[in-house]
Design a protein around this motif. Structure first.
Motif, PDB file in Angstrom:
ATOM      1  N   GLU A   1     -39.653   3.791  11.101  1.00 53.73           N
ATOM      2  CA  GLU A   1     -39.018   4.073  12.477  1.00 53.73           C
ATOM      3  C   GLU A   1     -37.996   2.884  12.707  1.00 53.73           C
ATOM      4  N   VAL A   2     -36.781   3.791  13.611  1.00 54.33           N
ATOM      5  CA  VAL A   2     -35.512   2.976  13.719  1.00 54.33           C
ATOM      6  C   VAL A   2     -35.661   2.666  15.338  1.00 54.33           C
ATOM      7  N   TYR A   3     -35.577   1.536  15.942  1.00 53.10           N
ATOM      8  CA  TYR A   3     -35.254   1.172  17.151  1.00 53.10           C
ATOM      9  C   TYR A   3     -33.783   0.986  17.306  1.00 53.10           C
ATOM     10  N   LEU A   4     -33.144   1.824  18.059  1.00 56.09           N
ATOM     11  CA  LEU A   4     -31.662   1.363  18.405  1.00 56.09           C
ATOM     12  C   LEU A   4     -31.705   0.668  19.667  1.00 56.09           C
ATOM     13  N   VAL A   5     -31.543  -0.755  19.761  1.00 55.55           N
ATOM     14  CA  VAL A   5     -31.615  -1.369  20.811  1.00 55.55           C
ATOM     15  C   VAL A   5     -30.385  -2.158  21.386  1.00 55.55           C
ATOM     16  N   GLY A   6     -30.155  -2.003  22.632  1.00 57.18           N
ATOM     17  CA  GLY A   6     -28.785  -2.684  23.277  1.00 57.18           C
ATOM     18  C   GLY A   6     -29.347  -4.071  23.437  1.00 57.18           C
ATOM     19  N   ALA A   7     -28.551  -5.109  23.123  1.00 56.43           N
ATOM     20  CA  ALA A   7     -28.757  -6.432  23.184  1.00 56.43           C
ATOM     21  C   ALA A   7     -28.161  -7.042  24.538  1.00 56.43           C
ATOM     22  N   GLY A   8     -27.216  -6.059  24.921  1.00 56.35           N
ATOM     23  CA  GLY A   8     -26.754  -6.651  26.289  1.00 56.35           C
ATOM     24  C   GLY A   8     -25.284  -7.656  25.870  1.00 56.35           C
ATOM     25  N   PRO A   9     -24.711  -8.142  26.980  1.00 50.94           N
ATOM     26  CA  PRO A   9     -23.465  -8.671  26.571  1.00 50.94           C
ATOM     27  C   PRO A   9     -23.548 -10.485  26.125  1.00 50.94           C
ATOM     28  N   GLY A  10     -24.829 -10.713  26.089  1.00 51.12           N
ATOM     29  CA  GLY A  10     -24.760 -12.192  25.529  1.00 51.12           C
ATOM     30  C   GLY A  10     -26.014 -13.073  26.044  1.00 51.12           C
ATOM     31  N   ASP A  11     -26.211 -13.186  27.460  1.00 49.09           N
ATOM     32  CA  ASP A  11     -27.104 -13.844  27.963  1.00 49.09           C
ATOM     33  C   ASP A  11     -28.665 -13.133  27.652  1.00 49.09           C
ATOM     34  N   PRO A  12     -29.583 -13.887  27.003  1.00 53.81           N
ATOM     35  CA  PRO A  12     -30.889 -13.374  26.417  1.00 53.81           C
ATOM     36  C   PRO A  12     -31.582 -12.754  27.490  1.00 53.81           C
ATOM     37  N   GLU A  13     -31.363 -13.500  28.773  1.00 53.29           N
ATOM     38  CA  GLU A  13     -32.313 -13.031  29.924  1.00 53.29           C
ATOM     39  C   GLU A  13     -31.910 -11.787  30.578  1.00 53.29           C
ATOM     40  N   LEU A  14     -30.610 -11.004  30.005  1.00 55.66           N
ATOM     41  CA  LEU A  14     -30.652  -9.706  30.489  1.00 55.66           C
ATOM     42  C   LEU A  14     -31.033  -8.597  29.402  1.00 55.66           C
ATOM     43  N   LEU A  15     -31.930  -9.125  28.398  1.00 54.69           N
ATOM     44  CA  LEU A  15     -32.553  -8.011  27.678  1.00 54.69           C
ATOM     45  C   LEU A  15     -33.765  -7.364  28.648  1.00 54.69           C
ATOM     46  N   THR A  16     -33.791  -5.990  28.106  1.00 54.90           N
ATOM     47  CA  THR A  16     -35.119  -5.337  28.583  1.00 54.90           C
ATOM     48  C   THR A  16     -36.336  -5.744  28.127  1.00 54.90           C
ATOM     49  N   LEU A  17     -37.455  -5.568  28.882  1.00 54.37           N
ATOM     50  CA  LEU A  17     -38.764  -5.981  28.433  1.00 54.37           C
ATOM     51  C   LEU A  17     -39.010  -5.013  27.131  1.00 54.37           C
TER      52      LEU A  17
ATOM     53  N   ALA B   1     -36.832  -4.012  24.902  1.00 56.33           N
ATOM     54  CA  ALA B   1     -36.051  -4.504  23.936  1.00 56.33           C
ATOM     55  C   ALA B   1     -36.847  -5.528  23.215  1.00 56.33           C
ATOM     56  N   LEU B   2     -37.395  -6.553  24.089  1.00 53.98           N
ATOM     57  CA  LEU B   2     -37.717  -7.842  23.439  1.00 53.98           C
ATOM     58  C   LEU B   2     -39.014  -7.574  22.586  1.00 53.98           C
ATOM     59  N   ARG B   3     -39.977  -6.460  23.300  1.00 48.85           N
ATOM     60  CA  ARG B   3     -41.114  -6.095  22.394  1.00 48.85           C
ATOM     61  C   ARG B   3     -40.541  -5.539  21.023  1.00 48.85           C
ATOM     62  N   LEU B   4     -39.711  -4.373  21.066  1.00 52.39           N
ATOM     63  CA  LEU B   4     -39.267  -4.151  19.701  1.00 52.39           C
ATOM     64  C   LEU B   4     -39.004  -4.974  18.913  1.00 52.39           C
ATOM     65  N   MET B   5     -37.865  -5.932  19.434  1.00 53.70           N
ATOM     66  CA  MET B   5     -37.212  -6.945  18.562  1.00 53.70           C
ATOM     67  C   MET B   5     -38.538  -7.725  17.771  1.00 53.70           C
ATOM     68  N   GLN B   6     -39.372  -8.104  18.538  1.00 52.31           N
ATOM     69  CA  GLN B   6     -40.501  -8.626  17.929  1.00 52.31           C
ATOM     70  C   GLN B   6     -41.404  -8.327  17.328  1.00 52.31           C
ATOM     71  N   GLN B   7     -41.344  -6.862  16.948  1.00 45.04           N
ATOM     72  CA  GLN B   7     -42.404  -6.369  15.929  1.00 45.04           C
ATOM     73  C   GLN B   7     -41.782  -5.479  14.856  1.00 45.04           C
ATOM     74  N   ALA B   8     -40.315  -5.641  14.593  1.00 43.73           N
ATOM     75  CA  ALA B   8     -39.450  -5.151  13.791  1.00 43.73           C
ATOM     76  C   ALA B   8     -39.708  -5.641  12.361  1.00 43.73           C
ATOM     77  N   ASP B   9     -39.658  -5.038  11.328  1.00 42.26           N
ATOM     78  CA  ASP B   9     -39.736  -5.735  10.080  1.00 42.26           C
ATOM     79  C   ASP B   9     -38.406  -6.031   9.596  1.00 42.26           C
TER      80      ASP B   9
ATOM     81  N   ARG C   1     -32.028  -1.883  14.931  1.00 44.00           N
ATOM     82  CA  ARG C   1     -30.784  -1.787  14.996  1.00 44.00           C
ATOM     83  C   ARG C   1     -30.237  -2.428  16.239  1.00 44.00           C
ATOM     84  N   LEU C   2     -29.866  -3.791  16.090  1.00 47.61           N
ATOM     85  CA  LEU C   2     -29.677  -4.396  17.530  1.00 47.61           C
ATOM     86  C   LEU C   2     -27.995  -4.529  17.487  1.00 47.61           C
TER      87      LEU C   2
END
Length: 458
Positions: free
Chosen positions: A217-233, A235-243, A298-299
């Protein structure tokens, strides 16, 4: 990373504490909980510390620590005296013997740190600050204590009981990880938390019988403009489970570090006239890894559907019959303008906003200039640094007043954010003088004048 975190197995291992007071007792309690045998060297000793070491068949040496002390049979040593010179001597002797040593509250004389601990045995969570802020570490521990159920220890123990069985049935380690992740999201976790172990055993056995090789499966994830605290919950969950993580140039380093540490990371960034991987190659990578059964993140910086070519990528996935999810991100226009203190709309200044790309095709702007010349409107141009001069010229040529305010924001929402304010007539010169660098965002409109009042980030 200034320290390397490890977990030591100290069951029946002999450890030495130099010092016999309250601090020494606190450290001894932790070591005993880990199964260690404690020896103590000190001229005097508290009664509770003496009782503790005797219970663990340790020894008390009623003497001062000497440079000739024989330490080679100790796994580790803790210096817990009130005398800096003794603690330093302990450190020097241990260093000479290559023995791990900690001097309490004295970072320069430590080879290891004792972290703040959240104990959900056999699950242990440690928080360390490399000796810079033990109070902060303890505060974080308090927060974790409140959100991590005590049943997590039982869940870890249950998982250990089934680990070999799962390994026999599911031999591929990537598939095994997905199996456990799915299991922890199921009702099994609550069964274990509520001590319904026999029912949990039935659930995991059933899950093993029904297990099939997972599809990619592919997760097309918007990482926001730069501040990591602007990530959605999400986004963070899928980023941490991706291979596999396939990321762009605009994804900041702090955000990339939030991805799963052992995931394969592939850079496919694009800069002006310099594409690490062409778009067709990116599309092919997404399909390839997904068809191999991988979970691919896909970040993309900002939002994937706003000048991010996300639509093109998921069209390719659709044609290849690859499953996908789309996670919106905070687009640069929203994030950078907010951090610069410039509202994109305002009842008194702008009743509409237009997002445009500042990339110029073959050196010529291709924008509907007549539609852009409107007083109560905000224009936001992505990637417009190289074409800024021509954009300003065209707007003036088509009737926009030359003193229309302009803001150019570089590296917005990050600690390196820089904002240059000017007008259509002089912004190019001001930007050149500032030596500002991409990535940038340009905002044109009367709302720019509000920055002087609203620049909260500065």
């Amino acid at each position: 990373m200034d320290i390397f975190p490890i977990s030591l197995k100290l069951q029946q291992q002999r450890c030495l504490i130099v010092g016999g007071g309250h601090i020494a007792y606190r450290k001894a309690v932790l070591l005993v909980k880990a199964g260690a045998i404690i020896d103590v060297i000190a001229p005097e000793i508290q009664a509770d510390l003496l009782k503790l070491i005797q219970q663990r068949q340790g020894q008390y040496f009623q003497e001062k620590f000497k440079a000739t002390a024989e330490l080679r049979h100790y796994r580790l040593v803790i210096a817990a005296t009130d005398h800096a010179e003794i603690n330093r001597l302990v450190f020097e002797v241990c260093e000479a013997a290559n023995i791990l040593v900690n001097s309490v509250d004295d970072p320069p004389h430590c080879r290891f740190m004792v972290p703040a601990i959240v104990d959900r045995s056999p699950l242990i969570i440690s928080i360390a600050s490399n000796g810079t802020s033990p109070v902060l570490s303890r505060q974080i521990r308090t927060q974790l204590e409140a959100i991590i159920p005590h049943g997590m220890g039982a869940l870890a123990e249950f998982s250990g009981k089934w680990r070999n069985r799962v390994k026999e049935v599911i031999q591929n380690p990537d598939e095994r990880r997905i199996f456990w992740e799915n299991l922890y999201k199921s009702s099994l976790k609550e069964k274990v938390f509520n001590h319904q172990i026999s029912e949990a055993d039935v659930l995991i056995e059933q899950a093993l019988v029904e297990w099939n090789t997972p599809k990619g499966e592919v997760y097309l994830v918007g990482a926001g403009p730069g501040d990591p605290e602007l990530l959605t919950l999400k986004a963070l969950r899928l980023m941490q489970q991706a291979d596999v993580v396939i990321y762009d140039r605009l994804v900041s380093t702090p955000i990339l570090e939030l991805c799963r540490r052992d995931a394969t990371k592939i850079y496919v960034g694009k800069a002006r006239s310099n594409h690490a991987v062409p778009q067709e190659g990116i599309n092919a990578l997404l399909v390839q890894y997904a068809q191999e059964g991988k979970r691919v993140c896909r970040l993309k910086g900002g939002d994937p559907f706003i000048f991010g070519r996300g639509g093109e990528e998921i069209q390719e996935l659709f044609d290849a019959n690859v499953a996908f999810q789309v996670v919106p991100g905070i687009t640069a226009a929203s994030g950078c303008s907010a951090y610069a203190g410039i509202p994109l709309t305002h009842r008194d200044y702008a009743q509409s906003v237009r997002f445009l790309t500042g990339h110029l095709k073959e050196g010529s702007p291709e924008l509907p200039w007549n539609e852009l010349v409107y007083e109560n409107q905000t224009l936001v141009l992505y990637m417009g640094l190289m074409g800024l001069e021509k954009i300003c010229q065209k707007l003036i040529e088509h009737g926009q007043r030359s003193n229309m305010p302009v803001a150019l924001i570089s590296k917005g929402t990050t600690p390196e954010q820089k904002v240059v304010i000017g007008t259509l007539a002089d912004i190019v010169t001001k930007v050149a003088d500032s030596q500002i660098q991409a990535p940038t965002l340009t905002i044109i409109g009367e709302v720019v004048t509000l920055r002087e009042q609203l620049k909260w980030q500065d």
